[in-house]
Design an enzyme around this catalytic site. Structure first.
Site, short mmCIF file in Angstrom:
data_model
loop_
_atom_site.label_atom_id
_atom_site.label_comp_id
_atom_site.label_asym_id
_atom_site.label_seq_id
_atom_site.Cartn_x
_atom_site.Cartn_y
_atom_site.Cartn_z
N LYS A 125 0.67 -1.07 0.04
CA LYS A 125 -0.12 -0.08 0.12
C LYS A 125 0.78 0.70 0.01
O LYS A 125 2.01 1.38 0.63
CB LYS A 125 -0.57 0.35 1.32
CG LYS A 125 -2.29 0.81 1.12
CD LYS A 125 -2.98 0.22 0.54
CE LYS A 125 -4.52 1.03 -0.35
NZ LYS A 125 -5.59 -0.05 0.58
N ASP A 165 -7.45 4.55 -4.50
CA ASP A 165 -7.55 4.19 -3.11
C ASP A 165 -8.25 6.01 -2.45
O ASP A 165 -8.10 6.80 -4.24
CB ASP A 165 -6.77 4.25 -1.57
CG ASP A 165 -7.62 3.46 -0.62
OD1 ASP A 165 -7.28 2.31 -0.65
OD2 ASP A 165 -7.28 4.35 0.67
P1 NDP Z 1 -12.96 7.80 -2.28
O1 NDP Z 1 -11.97 9.39 -2.31
O2 NDP Z 1 -12.90 7.75 -3.89
O3 NDP Z 1 -14.22 8.85 -1.63
C1 NDP Z 1 -13.57 8.88 -0.15
C2 NDP Z 1 -15.02 9.39 0.56
O4 NDP Z 1 -14.85 8.61 2.19
C3 NDP Z 1 -15.21 10.65 -0.01
O5 NDP Z 1 -16.72 10.50 0.13
C4 NDP Z 1 -14.74 11.52 1.27
O6 NDP Z 1 -15.38 12.33 1.54
C5 NDP Z 1 -15.01 10.11 3.19
N1 NDP Z 1 -13.82 9.81 3.33
C6 NDP Z 1 -12.64 10.72 3.75
N2 NDP Z 1 -11.75 10.18 4.70
C7 NDP Z 1 -12.63 10.55 5.43
C8 NDP Z 1 -13.09 10.94 6.61
N3 NDP Z 1 -11.60 11.07 7.67
N4 NDP Z 1 -14.11 11.39 7.77
C9 NDP Z 1 -15.58 10.91 6.62
N5 NDP Z 1 -15.51 11.43 5.24
C10 NDP Z 1 -14.29 10.50 4.82
O7 NDP Z 1 -12.25 6.69 -1.70
P2 NDP Z 1 -12.93 5.72 -2.01
O8 NDP Z 1 -13.95 5.16 -2.53
O9 NDP Z 1 -11.70 4.69 -3.53
O10 NDP Z 1 -12.78 4.67 -0.93
C11 NDP Z 1 -13.15 4.78 0.52
C12 NDP Z 1 -13.02 3.76 1.03
O11 NDP Z 1 -12.81 2.20 0.77
C13 NDP Z 1 -11.56 3.48 1.39
O12 NDP Z 1 -10.93 2.68 3.10
C14 NDP Z 1 -10.39 2.94 0.74
O13 NDP Z 1 -9.51 2.67 1.27
C15 NDP Z 1 -11.84 0.98 0.30
N6 NDP Z 1 -11.32 1.14 -0.51
C16 NDP Z 1 -11.70 1.23 -1.58
C17 NDP Z 1 -10.84 0.69 -2.96
C18 NDP Z 1 -11.02 1.30 -4.14
O14 NDP Z 1 -10.83 0.72 -5.23
N7 NDP Z 1 -11.53 1.93 -4.34
C19 NDP Z 1 -10.81 -1.13 -2.89
C20 NDP Z 1 -10.84 -1.32 -1.37
C21 NDP Z 1 -11.21 -0.60 -0.64
P3 NDP Z 1 -14.38 13.85 1.36
O15 NDP Z 1 -14.49 13.57 0.11
O16 NDP Z 1 -14.87 15.06 2.30
O17 NDP Z 1 -12.95 13.32 1.82
#
Ligand code: NDP
Length: 446
Positions: A125, A165
């Site tokens: 990662k 991510d």
């Molecule tokens: P994105 O950046 O596309 O979206 C993240 C979302 O979560 C946004 O809406 C963001 O809001 C919100 N967010 C992030 N940090 C915080 C926080 N500290 N508190 C509240 N809201 C938060 O990321 P992904 O959708 O790709 O990832 C989301 C989760 O899924 C993560 O845990 C990631 O590790 C996991 N994941 C993702 C994969 C992938 O293929 N993308 C694969 C497996 C797991 P804001 O924009 O306001 O920050």
């Protein structure tokens, strides 16, 4: 003191001020105790002691110039945790909270998750404490180019294959790939999550969210239920959340919440396909806040500064970030009769919350199983890149479905075998562990 406790003490001592890493290691090690006790070979081979130490960890300076001509400096990371099963594989996260602890916890989880997919991938990662929010496209491009200028010497299609991510989506992957290609002078599958027209796999953008819903369907099957008509709450509004909502709509569930770091929206009429398309444009193109949804759609409300866990539902899909479900949130969910949690995010529930879900015997799909669809489809993208042959959408989707159902079956049966029926935390951790541990023993002391 038992072996697990001894190893945890070492981890604590060696990694001070890394609470997330310690949390992830504790959760895995405590749940694999039965397999360590049963098999002397893992104790003799010091597998636990080796697993908790990254094979390699790279930290680097990322200097870049913003639109005002000022020099900015960020910190970049790549943690290459374990390569027993294949090249390191795992996403890059760009978020101001990124630090060694966060990247190490994610890399550690990734090792077991990748093992569960059944595909030949090790775990890694990376990321940076860079915040793409509020930056122009050219600033993001300059940052990505600087980041890759250092990272490129540590990655490669047979060495380490990063993906997206939090904060790293299609735009960032494009800039990162462009710079890798320019430096290495080769067009290879060094990153996954690429755009479709230049080497990306169909279904990769959808895979994490779709996979979390397929996993939920597998869990419901064990109670002869289906997801149709269920009220679902989703957190986040990024990649994982958007495609969780899309699939939930397709299978006839009703989604009533989404969120971002500012707060959540509640729409009792459901976030329909059309409304989701509006959110996708808001988040992926206009790059604005979820709050605007409540101004745009009648009947929807916005709750600032909160997460959606107090909303009554049947099923919950955390899709934002780590530790977003506290013990109190878990209690609220249970009190509101939620009986299924499928974690699309990584480690979104604090350990005391997980304990509560398990104690109350709700259907609980831990992240490393429920969100493995993302990396599994990255694995499929790697295969297509190696063959230089893209597969049609239906083929990738049916492989994804099959992988999610196999992960569920594997975790379910392993939990039974070790005397924890229905406990998919134990099942997923042991099933993931055994494959990696056996490969490590086969490959000697490296
Ligand atoms: P994105 O950046 O596309 O979206 C993240 C979302 O979560 C946004 O809406 C963001 O809001 C919100 N967010 C992030 N940090 C915080 C926080 N500290 N508190 C509240 N809201 C938060 O990321 P992904 O959708 O790709 O990832 C989301 C989760 O899924 C993560 O845990 C990631 O590790 C996991 N994941 C993702 C994969 C992938 O293929 N993308 C694969 C497996 C797991 P804001 O924009 O306001 O920050």
């Amino acid at each position: 003191m038992g072996l697990v406790q001894q190893v945890l003490e070492i981890v604590k001592k060696r990694n001070p001020n890394e609470p997330e890493f310690l949390q992830a290691v504790t959760e895995v090690l405590e749940s694999i105790r039965p397999v360590i006790q049963r098999h002397k070979k893992y104790r003799d081979g010091k597998v636990l002691e080796r697993l908790v130490e990254p094979e390699r960890m790279i930290q680097f300076r990322v200097p870049w110039i913003d639109d005002k001509g000022e020099i900015q400096v960020n910190r970049g990371f790549r943690v290459q945790m374990n390569s027993a099963l294949g090249p390191y594989k795992g996403g890059l996260r760009f978020h101001p909270t990124v630090c060694a602890s966060i990247i190490k916890f994610l890399a550690f989880e990734q090792v077991f998750k990748n093992s569960l997919t059944g595909l030949p991938m090790g775990g890694g990662k990376g990321g940076a404490d860079f915040d793409p929010k509020g930056k122009s496209d050219t600033e993001v491009m300059r940052f990505c180019q600087s980041f890759m200028t250092e990272l490129f010497r540590h990655v490669g299609p047979n060495t380490d294959v990063p993906a997206g991510d939090i904060g790293v989506g299609r735009r960032e992957i494009g800039y990162l790939f462009g710079q890798y290609k320019r430096l290495a002078n080769e067009f290879t599958g060094v990153l996954t999550g690429k755009a479709r027209n230049w080497g990306g796999s169909l279904i990769r953008p959808e895979a994490t969210g779709y996979g979390a819903v397929y996993f939920a369907q597998e869990m419901l099957k064990t109670r002869d239920q289906s997801i149709e008509g269920k009220i679902c709450i989703v957190s986040g509004a990024g990649n994982a959340a958007q495609f969780t909502v899309e699939k939930l709509n397709q299978v006839g569930a009703k989604v009533v919440t989404m969120s971002d770091s500012g707060g959540f929206i509640y729409d009792k009429n459901g976030i329909t396909e059309e409304k989701l398309a509006w959110i996708m444009h808001l988040k992926n193109v206009r790059r604005r806040r979820i709050k605007e949804y409540a101004d745009h759609f009648r009947g929807a409300k916005y709750v600032a500064g909160q997460r959606p866990w107090s909303v009554k539902c049947d099923c919950a899909f955390p899709c934002a970030t780590q530790n977003e479900i506290t013990k109190d949130d878990a209690k609220k969910l249970i009190d509101n009769s939620c009986y299924l949690v499928s974690e699309a995010a990584n480690m979104p529930t604090v350990p005391a919350g997980v304990d509560l879900f398990l104690e109350k015997k709700i259907l609980f799909g831990p992240g490393k199983a429920a969100n493995a669809g993302g990396v599994a489809t990255s694995g499929l993208e790697m295969s297509q890149n190696s063959m230089r042959l893209p597969w049609p959408r239906e083929e990738v989707d049916s492989r994804l479905r099959h992988i999610m159902s196999t992960i569920h079956k594997n975790a379910w049966e392993t939990a039974e075998e070790y005397g924890y029926p229905g406990n998919l935390v134990v099942g997923a951790n042991i099933a993931g562990f055994v494959k990696v541990a056996d490969a490590m023993l086969d490959q000697g002391v490296v």
